[in-house]
Enzyme design. Structure first.
Site, PDB file in Angstrom:
ATOM      1  N   ASP A   1       0.769  -1.294  -0.217  1.00 13.33           N
ATOM      2  CA  ASP A   1       0.000   0.029   0.020  1.00 13.33           C
ATOM      3  C   ASP A   1       1.023   1.191  -0.241  1.00 13.33           C
ATOM      4  O   ASP A   1       0.510   2.441  -0.013  1.00 13.33           O
ATOM      5  CB  ASP A   1      -0.984  -0.021   1.072  1.00 13.33           C
ATOM      6  CG  ASP A   1      -0.447   0.055   2.531  1.00 13.33           C
ATOM      7  OD1 ASP A   1       0.851  -0.124   2.589  1.00 13.33           O
ATOM      8  OD2 ASP A   1      -1.060   0.124   3.535  1.00 13.33           O
ATOM      9  N   SER A   2       2.118   0.996   0.162  1.00  8.91           N
ATOM     10  CA  SER A   2       3.147   2.249  -0.151  1.00  8.91           C
ATOM     11  C   SER A   2       3.065   2.835  -1.523  1.00  8.91           C
ATOM     12  O   SER A   2       3.393   3.977  -1.686  1.00  8.91           O
ATOM     13  CB  SER A   2       4.466   1.781   0.105  1.00  8.91           C
ATOM     14  OG  SER A   2       4.619   0.607  -0.877  1.00  8.91           O
TER      15      SER A   2
ATOM     16  N   ASP B   1      -1.123  -6.323  -0.409  1.00  7.54           N
ATOM     17  CA  ASP B   1      -1.015  -5.667   1.022  1.00  7.54           C
ATOM     18  C   ASP B   1      -2.856  -5.200   1.113  1.00  7.54           C
ATOM     19  O   ASP B   1      -3.174  -4.340   0.477  1.00  7.54           O
ATOM     20  CB  ASP B   1      -0.335  -4.530   0.901  1.00  7.54           C
ATOM     21  CG  ASP B   1       0.375  -4.045   2.093  1.00  7.54           C
ATOM     22  OD1 ASP B   1       0.019  -4.721   3.110  1.00  7.54           O
ATOM     23  OD2 ASP B   1       0.988  -3.089   2.302  1.00  7.54           O
TER      24      ASP B   1
ATOM     25  N   LYS C   1      -1.183  -9.504   3.038  1.00  9.85           N
ATOM     26  CA  LYS C   1      -0.287  -8.843   3.926  1.00  9.85           C
ATOM     27  C   LYS C   1      -1.101  -8.137   4.936  1.00  9.85           C
ATOM     28  O   LYS C   1      -2.063  -7.335   4.023  1.00  9.85           O
ATOM     29  CB  LYS C   1       0.838  -8.464   3.606  1.00  9.85           C
ATOM     30  CG  LYS C   1       1.714  -7.588   4.775  1.00  9.85           C
ATOM     31  CD  LYS C   1       2.665  -7.247   4.306  1.00  9.85           C
ATOM     32  CE  LYS C   1       3.028  -5.739   3.873  1.00  9.85           C
ATOM     33  NZ  LYS C   1       2.646  -4.909   4.731  1.00  9.85           N
TER      34      LYS C   1
ATOM     35  N   GLU D   1      -1.348  -5.356   8.519  1.00 10.44           N
ATOM     36  CA  GLU D   1      -0.465  -4.759   9.629  1.00 10.44           C
ATOM     37  C   GLU D   1      -1.244  -4.821  11.156  1.00 10.44           C
ATOM     38  O   GLU D   1      -2.276  -4.711  10.816  1.00 10.44           O
ATOM     39  CB  GLU D   1      -0.323  -3.274   9.248  1.00 10.44           C
ATOM     40  CG  GLU D   1       0.567  -3.027   7.892  1.00 10.44           C
ATOM     41  CD  GLU D   1       0.521  -1.324   7.997  1.00 10.44           C
ATOM     42  OE1 GLU D   1       0.293  -0.701   8.829  1.00 10.44           O
ATOM     43  OE2 GLU D   1       1.057  -1.013   6.479  1.00 10.44           O
TER      44      GLU D   1
ATOM     45  N   GLU E   1       9.199  -4.422  10.579  1.00  8.05           N
ATOM     46  CA  GLU E   1       9.662  -2.786  10.093  1.00  8.05           C
ATOM     47  C   GLU E   1      10.125  -1.779  11.170  1.00  8.05           C
ATOM     48  O   GLU E   1       9.527  -1.702  12.228  1.00  8.05           O
ATOM     49  CB  GLU E   1       8.605  -2.154   9.393  1.00  8.05           C
ATOM     50  CG  GLU E   1       8.717  -0.933   8.915  1.00  8.05           C
ATOM     51  CD  GLU E   1       7.615  -0.357   7.623  1.00  8.05           C
ATOM     52  OE1 GLU E   1       6.837  -0.949   7.464  1.00  8.05           O
ATOM     53  OE2 GLU E   1       8.019   0.774   7.286  1.00  8.05           O
TER      54      GLU E   1
HETATM   55  O1  KIV Z   1       3.645  -1.276   1.575  1.00  6.09           O
HETATM   56  C1  KIV Z   1       4.574  -1.638   1.519  1.00  6.09           C
HETATM   57  O2  KIV Z   1       5.484  -1.184   0.794  1.00  6.09           O
HETATM   58  C2  KIV Z   1       5.229  -2.294   2.898  1.00  6.09           C
HETATM   59  C3  KIV Z   1       6.564  -2.467   2.885  1.00  6.09           C
HETATM   60  C4  KIV Z   1       7.237  -1.401   3.663  1.00  6.09           C
HETATM   61  C5  KIV Z   1       6.904  -3.741   3.647  1.00  6.09           C
HETATM   62  O3  KIV Z   1       4.438  -2.787   3.598  1.00  6.09           O
END
Ligand code: KIV
Length: 285
Positions: free
Chosen positions: A47-48, A86, A116, A118, A185
């Site tokens: 999600d970055s 994500d 994934k 968080e 992280e």
């Molecule tokens: O969204 C992302 O890029 C991440 C990485 C920093 C692990 O969660």
């Protein structure tokens, strides 16, 4: 020849052999293709992308539809890596049914292999529910950008004894809930190494030192395509922004100067067609 697809079992075996796992983010067809060609084990559609691709201030606002759109593009390019989608903010926090439904969309509509999310101990029920629905889950603890306001900013986590213990507890809870791997992280290197030793599943570090089972970076950070800020844990292996900028300004200058396109960039017609056009319209060149 197409290479064998990476599976979660391969990651487990790498941890057992002490062989580092490589992981990078990818956000579209070209980055998916490059991550695959580089022989990276895991491609994360993180999600970055909200920040490095869509230009948002943080990762909070990215939607399910936006994530799925990017997942599909990555899946077309990255064939060999394990593909991780994500789950965006508020797609798994409301209730377990919604979390399962959204996780399922990443596999059915996004072409991802796993998801994934968080969070630590507070999410064990959600992780268990998604895993029991048949969807492998990667955890993510430490600095969790979706809850940045709660954490008080982008800062290292697990620095004092209580916080370090809480992270070990989070990692073990995620493993017990069925997570197949955990991202660590922005965690001090010795703490991340201890977590890695305390869990049986592979840990992948970002700003967590060399003692993790693998490493992940945001591809735009690694290639120098995102320069709003560069976290301490990033190594820029290339700086492609100035290279792209130079190409774009050269193009602009050549178009203005009339030197692009040159004869070699154009197409011709036969003498016969040319003669007929000349006869009908007169000289136009
Ligand atoms: O969204 C992302 O890029 C991440 C990485 C920093 C692990 O969660």
């Amino acid at each position: 020849m197409e290479q064998k697809k990476v599976t979660i079992l391969d990651l487990k075996e790498k941890k057992a052999r002490g062989e580092p796992i490589t992981m990078l983010t990818a956000y579209d067809y070209p980055t998916g293709l490059l991550v695959d060609r580089a022989g990276i084990d895991v491609a994360l559609v993180g999600d970055s992308l909200a920040m490095v691709v869509l230009g948002h201030e943080n990762t909070i606002s990215v939607t399910m539809e936006e994530m799925l759109h990017h997942c599909r593009a990555v899946a077309r390019g990255a064939r060999r890596p394990l593909l991780v989608g994500d789950l965006p903010f508020m797609s798994y926090q409301v209730d377990e049914r919604e979390a399962i439904r959204n996780a399922g969309r990443f596999l059915k509509e996004g072409g991802m292999d796993v998801v994934k999310l968080e969070g630590g101990s507070e999410l064990v029920h959600t992780v268990r529910a998604i895993v029991e629905a048949g969807i492998p889950v990667m955890g993510h603890i430490g600095l969790t950008p979706q809850t940045i306001s709660k954490l008080g900013g982008y800062r290292v986590q697990g620095k004092d004894l209580t916080a370090a213990r809480a992270l070990i507890d989070d990692a073990q809870s995620l493993e017990q809930a069925g997570a197949f791997s955990i991202i660590l992280e922005a965690i001090p290197s010795p703490v991340a190494q201890l977590i890695t030793q305390q869990v049986g599943v592979p840990t992948i570090g970002i700003g967590a030192g060399p003692g993790c089972d693998g490493q992940v970076l945001v591809i735009h950070d690694l290639i120098g395509l995102f320069d709003r800020f560069v976290p301490k844990f990033v190594k820029q292996y290339a700086k492609i922004s100035p290279i792209i900028l130079e190409a774009l300004t050269s193009y602009r200058d050549e178009v203005i100067a009339g030197t692009f396109p040159g004869p070699e960039h154009g197409y011709e017609v036969s003498e016969e067609v040319l003669t007929a056009l000349l006869k009908e319209f007169g000289e136009w060149r």
